[in-house]
Design an enzyme around this catalytic site. Structure first.
Site, PDB file in Angstrom:
ATOM      1  N   ASP A   1      43.923  33.231  12.001  1.00  0.00           N
ATOM      2  CA  ASP A   1      43.783  33.372  10.548  1.00  0.00           C
ATOM      3  C   ASP A   1      43.264  32.079   9.913  1.00  0.00           C
ATOM      4  O   ASP A   1      43.008  31.088  10.611  1.00  0.00           O
ATOM      5  CB  ASP A   1      45.146  33.797   9.968  1.00  0.00           C
ATOM      6  CG  ASP A   1      45.006  34.745   8.799  1.00  0.00           C
ATOM      7  OD1 ASP A   1      43.969  34.728   8.125  1.00  0.00           O
ATOM      8  OD2 ASP A   1      45.973  35.500   8.538  1.00  0.00           O
TER       9      ASP A   1
ATOM     10  N   ASP B   1      41.824  40.904   3.641  1.00  0.00           N
ATOM     11  CA  ASP B   1      42.722  41.907   4.207  1.00  0.00           C
ATOM     12  C   ASP B   1      42.486  43.301   3.626  1.00  0.00           C
ATOM     13  O   ASP B   1      42.258  43.458   2.435  1.00  0.00           O
ATOM     14  CB  ASP B   1      44.188  41.527   3.915  1.00  0.00           C
ATOM     15  CG  ASP B   1      44.698  40.454   4.864  1.00  0.00           C
ATOM     16  OD1 ASP B   1      43.885  39.895   5.630  1.00  0.00           O
ATOM     17  OD2 ASP B   1      45.912  40.190   4.827  1.00  0.00           O
TER      18      ASP B   1
END
Ligand SMILES: *[C@@H]1O[C@H](CO)[C@@H](O)[C@H](O)[C@H]1NC(C)=O
Ligand SMILES: *[C@@H]1O[C@H](CO)[C@@H](O)[C@H](O)[C@H]1NC(C)=O
Ligand SMILES: *[C@@H]1O[C@H](CO)[C@@H](O)[C@H](O)[C@H]1NC(C)=O
Ligand SMILES: *[C@@H]1O[C@H](CO)[C@@H](O)[C@H](O)[C@H]1NC(C)=O
Ligand SMILES: *[C@@H]1O[C@H](CO)[C@@H](O)[C@H](O)[C@H]1NC(C)=O
Length: 401
Positions: free
Chosen positions: A146, A203
């Site tokens: 991430d 996301d």
């Protein structure tokens, strides 16, 4: 001074990722979309078992990936190693990895190319080698990496550092490397040589708007994806209750045809039979897993991907099963059912209107719908619904099925 001049050069010279993984889009399951930070080893183990019980492993869903919230915020003060959360994962990561491997599955883990993960656990920035060594010693097969708390250091640099750490630690073990920098910093230019997949947007959320948005953004650079490296519009929301049954069908068909990773994100212990039948569609999985790996592109009504209220068609050539054209026609309109005419010549499937094409229905076990000349008319697609087809064309009708 020399350092500054040399850095970009070094990056250009770094070799393409060559770990022989991701030759077709990865398939599996991940904790995040359903559980967020609320995870523990029981959640991972029960869902891993369900992959087998529901027969999803046999369909190709192999990766069992633990997302954020498995480690503590601080590192061990002596060794600098990351610490597995002893309350959530009391058996430790090696035991969990063994549990997953014992079921013929593969084990994935998560970290951030930053000082902390997005949920405030210890990130890997500055500790790439140590973390990569731990992952290898636990038998990790997949890393989702991430982009939170990244200190403003360029993505390319941070993601290359972990790539090299994985290669250095791995010896003969290979780890699928999933870049999650949210599609920023022109990842389409360097993602392919750095990782096995790269996120193309932020996301996904459990709503139709989010599915549509992430899909559209994922269509901006189809040409850079292929065997070994995939555009990633993020994980599946099928089975999480935010989409209607129709929308779940379309979400899955679109991800399949554009060769997106198929990473499930629901609770497999309680998945409905209807959602299960969607993710178990063998024809769409075959389309997704085609060995040519060409991401389907918009081929009809492509004036505006964003805000389209029309039926759009996403299609592309596939190599397996003798070669065929695969397409998904999606009705983005919120209210009206719409027809669509699949014109073989304008899609480049035939040279003249005399030729015939066999049309097969991927939502109905791939059955042969019929042979058509010139075009195939779909009278009605409901709002947010789709039609998924396999098409094979020949000069003479007699040579068709
Ligand atoms: C594990 O997490 C699940 C889902 O969040 C929760 O329902 C369950 O109570 C937790 N189990 C333990 C032992 O903490
Ligand atoms: C731990 O990290 C600190 C800060 O980066 C460093 O100064 C120290 O040498 C490291 N210790 C070990 C054992 O690697
Ligand atoms: C790696 O693979 C090579 C060739 O298959 C083998 O000779 C070598 O022992 C392996 N090394 C390790 C560390 O497993
Ligand atoms: C991926 O990158 C490599 C190295 O830059 C390049 O040779 C290859 O063609 C790229 N693959 C695709 C599908 O763009
Ligand atoms: C789902 O299907 C299974 C097997 O066909 C059946 O036993 C079960 O009752 C079904 N569940 C629901 C909620 O319909």
């Amino acid at each position: 001074m020399h350092f500054i001049i040399l850095l970009p050069l070094l990056f250009v010279l770094s070799s393409a990722l060559n770990n022989n993984l991701g030759l077709t889009p990865p398939m599996g399951w991940n904790t995040w979309n359903r559980y967020g930070c609320d995870i523990n080893e029981t959640v991972v183990m029960t869902n891993a078992e369900m992959l087998g019980i529901l027969g999803l492993d046999k369909l190709g869903y192999r990766y069992v990936n633990v997302d954020d919230c498995w480690n503590l915020a601080t590192r061990d003060s002596m060794s600098n190693r990351t610490i597995v959360d002893p309350e959530r994962f009391p058996s430790g990561m090696k035991a969990l990895s063994d549990f997953v491997h014992d079921r013929g599955l593969k084990f994935g883990i998560y970290s951030s190319a930053g000082t902390l993960t997005c949920e405030g656990r210890a990130g890997s920035l500055g500790y790439e080698d140590l973390d990569a060594q731990d992952y290898v010693s636990w038998g990790v097969d997949y890393l989702k990496y991430d982009n939170c708390f990244n200190e403003g250091i360029p993505s390319f640099e941070r993601y290359q550092t972990m790539k090299k750490a994985l290669e250095k630690a791995a010896h003969n073990h290979t780890i699928f490397y999933s870049i999650c920098n949210w599609g920023l910093e022109e990842v389409w230019q360097w993602g392919n040589e750095t990782g096995n997949s790269w996120r193309t947007a932020g996301d996904i959320f459990n709503s139709w708007e989010s599915v549509k948005y992430n899909f559209e953004v994922n269509q901006l650079h189809p040409d850079v994806a292929g065997p070994g490296g995939w555009n990633d519009p993020d994980m599946l929301e099928v089975g999480n209750g935010g989409l209607s049954h129709t929308e779940e069908r379309t979400h899955f068909a679109l991800w399949a045809v554009v060769k997106a990773p198929l990473i499930l994100g629901c609770n497999l212990n309680t998945i409905s039979n209807r959602s299960l039948s969607i993710i178990s569609n063998k024809e769409l999985i075959k389309l997704n897993q085609d060995s040519k790996g060409d991401q389907a592109v918009c081929v009809h009504n492509c004036h505006s991907l964003k805000d389209s209220e029309d039926v759009q068609v996403f299609g592309g050539w596939n190599k397996d099963n003798g070669g065929y054209y695969g397409l998904v026609a999606v009705n983005w309109n919120d209210l009206e059912s719409k027809p669509i005419s699949i014109d073989f010549k304008s899609l480049g499937l035939t040279k003249s209107s005399e030729e015939y094409c066999s049309v097969y229905d991927l939502w109905n076990k791939g059955v042969h719908i019929g042979n058509y000349q010139g075009k195939y008319l779909i009278p009605n697609i409901d709002p947010h619904d789709n039609v998924a087809l396999k098409i094979k064309c020949k000069r003479k009708a007699s040579s068709l099925e």
